[in-house]
Scaffold this active site. Structure first.
Site, PDB file in Angstrom:
ATOM      1  CE1 TYR A 147       5.049 -14.584  24.035  1.00 48.82           C
ATOM      2  CE2 TYR A 147       3.869 -14.973  22.014  1.00 48.82           C
ATOM      3  CZ  TYR A 147       4.337 -14.101  22.973  1.00 48.82           C
ATOM      4  OH  TYR A 147       4.078 -12.761  22.861  1.00 48.82           O
ATOM      5  CE  LYS A 207      17.238  -4.935  26.153  1.00 45.74           C
ATOM      6  NZ  LYS A 207      17.269  -3.489  25.944  1.00 45.74           N
ATOM      7  CG  ASP A 239      15.831  -1.104  23.889  1.00 51.26           C
ATOM      8  OD1 ASP A 239      16.369  -1.673  22.917  1.00 51.26           O
ATOM      9  OD2 ASP A 239      16.472  -0.753  24.892  1.00 51.26           O
ATOM     10  CG  ASP A 263       2.492 -11.232  20.117  1.00 49.40           C
ATOM     11  OD1 ASP A 263       1.674 -10.774  19.301  1.00 49.40           O
ATOM     12  OD2 ASP A 263       2.166 -11.793  21.173  1.00 49.40           O
ATOM     13  CG  ASP A 267      -0.583  -6.437  17.619  1.00 48.62           C
ATOM     14  OD1 ASP A 267      -0.545  -7.180  16.609  1.00 48.62           O
ATOM     15  OD2 ASP A 267      -1.408  -6.574  18.541  1.00 48.62           O
TER      16      ASP A 267
END
Ligand code: NAD
Length: 379
Positions: A147, A207, A239, A263, A267
Site C-alpha cells: 500500500y 507467501k 492462500d 486487510d 475481513d
C-alpha cells in the site's frame, strides 16, 4: 489504589458514533469505579461533526487533545450522503482517520474476532466448524508493504501486446511491496506479546514460496520468536490461511499478517463473527515507558441506516474500551471485567437487532442504551 490518571480523548464522530460512544463511556466509568482507576475522559468532535463545529474533519483542537492524551477512543466517521462536492482529501475518512494514523505512527492493527457459543446462529459456518466458539486475534502491519511502497504509479509505455505480439502504447500500473527488517520485527513483537496474553500461539502468514518479502518476513519472525519461548509459532502460506479460516477457524489464536494479507484476512475473519456490531479494533504505535499509544474503534462504520434510532449494537465500542485498557494501559484485570460483563449479558439473552435470533426463546431484543446499561450494571 492506583494514582495514575489515564487521559483519554473520546472522539465519537458521525452516525451511530455518538450513540455507541455514550454507552462505552458509561462502561468505562463503571469499570473505573469498580477497580478504583482514574480516567480523565475528554470528548471532541471529529468527522462531519468536526466540519460542522470547526470547518475541519480533524479540527486542530481535537488533534491537540489527542497529543495530550494517552489513548484515543474513536467512534466512526463518514456519511456517504453528505456533500459530495467536498474533495476526497478533506473528507472525514481521509482527513481524520488516515491523518491520525500517520500523526501517531500507528503501525499495528489488532482485530479480535470472537464468536461466543450463544451467537452461533450469526456465524455463516456450520456449527460443527465453530467448535467451542471462535476466538482469533488478527495482527496486521498497517504502514508498510504494497500500500505504501515506492514506486507506485501508472505510466504510459510501449509494450508488446500479449495476444498479437505487436508493439502498442499501453498503460502500466506499478505497486511495490517493500518491508525492512525493523518493520517486520516491531509487528512481530506486537503479535508475540499479544499471544502471551491469550493462548500462546502465533500463526505467521506469508507467501514465502513466491515473494522475496515472504522469505524475509519468515526469517525475521522466526528469529523474533526465539525471544518468546512460551509462544508456539507456525508459518502458513496466505492462500492456505484463507482456506483454513473457513475450514477450521478454531485452530488459530494470533494471526500475524503484513498489510495487504491482513486487510483481506481480517475481513474474512470478521465475517465469522456474524455482525460488525460485535467487533472492536486497536491501532497501536510505539511503546514508551510501559504505555503504548493507541487508537481504539469499532471495526464497522457509521451505519447511517440505523443511526439515531437506538438500534446500534454498542458492544464493538465497549470492547474497544477493553482493548484500550489491555494494550495501552496494561490493565488486564479491568479489561477482563469488561469482557466478562459483555459475555454475561450475552448469556442472559440480551440482543440488539443485528445479533437477534427470533428462533431463540431465551433471546430478548434491546436497544443501544439498554445494552450499555446492562453491561455497566454487570460490571
Ligand atoms: P457500516 O459498517 O457503517 O455499515 C455496514 C452494515 O453494518 C450496515 O447495515 C450497518 O447497519 C451495520 N452495522 C455497522 N455497525 C453496526 C453496529 N454497531 N450495530 C448494528 N449494525 C451495525 O459500513 P458502510 O455502510 O459501508 O459505511 C457507512 C459510512 O461509514 C461510510 O461513510 C464509510 O466511509 C464509513 N466508515 C467509517 C469507518 C471508520 O470510521 N473507521 C469504517 C468503515 C466505514
Amino acid at each position: 489504589m492506583s494514582s495514575t490518571t489515564y487521559r483519554i480523548a473520546a472522539l465519537a464522530g458521525d452516525g451511530i458514533g455518538p450513540e455507541v460512544m455514550r454507552e462505552a463511556i458509561k462502561v468505562l466509568q463503571a469499570v473505573g469505579t469498580r477497580h478504583h482507576l482514574t480516567f480523565q475522559i475528554t470528548e471532541a468532535p471529529v468527522g462531519w461533526a468536526g466540519i460542522d463545529a470547526a470547518g475541519q474533519a480533524l479540527p486542530d483542537a481535537t488533534l491537540d487533545l489527542c497529543r495530550r492524551s494517552d489513548a484515543i477512543l474513536f467512534g466512526s466517521v463518514g456519511l456517504p450522503d453528505r456533500d459530495p462536492t467536498i474533495p476526497k482529501e478533506q473528507r472525514p475518512e481521509r482527513a481524520a482517520l488516515l491523518r491520525i494514523r500517520k500523526e501517531f505512527g500507528l503501525f499495528a492493527n489488532l482485530r479480535p474476532v470472537h464468536l461466543p457459543k450463544a451467537l452461533s446462529h450469526a456465524c455463516p459456518l456450520k456449527p460443527d466448524r465453530q467448535g467451542d466458539g471462535i476466538d482469533i486475534l488478527v495482527v496486521r502491519e498497517l504502514t508498510g508493504g504494497l500500500y505504501f511502497g515506492q514506486p507506485k504509479k501508472t505510466e504510459l509505455i510501449t509494450a508488446p501486446d500479449p495476444v498479437d505480439g505487436n508493439l502498442h502504447a499501453t498503460h502500466r500500473a506499478i505497486d511495490t511491496m517493500v518491508y525492512t527488517t525493523p518493520e517486520i520485527e516491531r509487528i512481530a513483537h506486537v503479535a508475540f506479546r499479544a499471544a502471551q496474553l491469550r493462548r500462546r500461539k502465533v500463526t505467521s502468514i506469508d507467501k514465502a514460496n513466491v515473494l522475496e518479502n515472504g522469505v524475509l518476513w519468515r526469517e525475521v519472525v522466526t528469529r523474533i520468536a526465539l525471544g518468546y519461548p512460551d509462544v508456539a509459532l507456525e508459518h502458513m502460506f496466505v492462500d492456505n490461511g484463507a482456506m483454513q479460516l473457513v475450514l477450521r477457524p478454531t485452530q488459530f489464536d494470533v494471526l500475524l499478517c503484513e498489510n495487504l494479507f491482513g486487510d483481506i484476512l481480517s475481513d474474512e475473519a470478521a465475517a465469522l463473527a456474524g455482525s460488525l456490531g460485535m467487533l472492536p479494533s486497536a491501532s497501536l504505535g510505539a511503546t514508551k515507558d510501559q504505555t503504548t499509544f493507541g487508537l481504539y474503534e469499532p471495526a464497522g462504520g457509521t451505519a447511517p441506516d440505523i443511526a439515531g434510532k437506538n438500534l446500534a449494537n454498542p458492544i464493538a465500542q465497549i470492547l474497544s474500551v477493553s482493548l484500550m485498557l489491555r494494550y495501552s494501559f496494561g490493565l488486564q484485570e479491568a479489561a477482563g471485567t469488561i469482557d466478562r460483563a459483555v459475555a454475561a449479558v450475552i448469556d442472559q439473552g440480551l440482543r440488539t437487532g443485528d445479533i437477534f435470533n427470533p428462533a431463540d426463546p431465551a433471546a430478548r431484543r434491546v436497544g443501544t442504551r439498554e445494552m450499555g446499561d446492562a453491561i455497566a450494571a454487570a460490571i
